[in-house]
Design a protein around this motif. Structure first.
Motif, PDB file in Angstrom:
ATOM      1  N   GLU A  73       4.627  -8.152  15.911  1.00  0.00           N
ATOM      2  CA  GLU A  73       3.371  -8.148  16.106  1.00  0.00           C
ATOM      3  C   GLU A  73       2.906  -7.000  15.041  1.00  0.00           C
ATOM      4  OE1 GLU A  73       0.897  -9.469  17.711  1.00  0.00           O
ATOM      5  OE2 GLU A  73       2.539 -10.672  18.556  1.00  0.00           O
TER       6      GLU A  73
ATOM      7  N   SER B   8       1.765  -3.964  15.103  1.00  0.00           N
ATOM      8  CA  SER B   8       1.352  -2.985  16.160  1.00  0.00           C
ATOM      9  C   SER B   8       2.126  -1.872  16.168  1.00  0.00           C
ATOM     10  CB  SER B   8       1.665  -3.425  17.425  1.00  0.00           C
ATOM     11  OG  SER B   8       1.867  -2.490  18.413  1.00  0.00           O
TER      12      SER B   8
ATOM     13  N   SER C  48       0.089   3.853  12.246  1.00  0.00           N
ATOM     14  CA  SER C  48      -1.534   3.412  12.340  1.00  0.00           C
ATOM     15  C   SER C  48      -2.181   3.746  11.071  1.00  0.00           C
ATOM     16  CB  SER C  48      -2.026   3.902  13.596  1.00  0.00           C
ATOM     17  OG  SER C  48      -2.362   5.448  13.479  1.00  0.00           O
TER      18      SER C  48
END
Length: 149
Positions: A8, A10, A22
């Motif tokens: 993912e 993520s 992030s």
């Protein structure tokens, strides 16, 4: 190497031995998912996008302002309601590419609902950094804007 479909985009993931960063933690927050209409000349724009009808085609690419970083590889992934023409994984939701190596990828927006496209990029074996999402709204799905009443 390619990021497999089970991985993912993520910050919970570890890719190439590095925790995914992030957008807020990225050392290059200026890198973004750009868009324009297919065959449109000129530079990519930043979002958000409001489409007046679906289906619609958009040309997307990861943009490195000033091309200050070399050898950037990236993936773009869309939420349900759209797919990439040359996409992979579930419902053609993801493409992998390199900055400056390709003219961008065609996203087909199929459904009248809010869609988000997320980018993840890296050079070599560094940590993958996420971009801010590119928001795509269709007029039927967008919140009522009093200025357009």
């Amino acid at each position: 190497g390619n990021i497999g479909c089970m991985t993912e985009l993520s910050t919970d993931e570890v890719i190439m031995n590095n925790q995914v960063k992030s957008a807020a933690e990225s050392d290059h927050p200026e890198i973004y998912v750009g868009w324009k209409y297919p065959d449109e000349p000129g530079d990519y724009r930043t979002g958000p996008i409001i489409l007046h009808q679906v289906p619609a085609k958009l040309q997307l690419a990861l943009v490195v302002p000033g091309n200050t970083i070399q050898g950037v590889q990236y993936i773009l992934e869309t939420t349900p309601g759209a797919k990439f023409e040359t996409g992979a994984c579930d419902n053609e939701k993801r493409i992998a590419s390199r900055v400056l190596k390709d003219p961008g990828s065609i996203l087909i927006v199929q459904e009248n609902k809010p869609i988000q496209v997320l980018g993840g990029w890296a050079t070599g074996h560094e940590a993958v950094r996420l971009t801010h999402v590119l928001d795509i709204n269709t007029e039927g799905a967008a919140a009522a804007d009093p200025s357009e009443a």
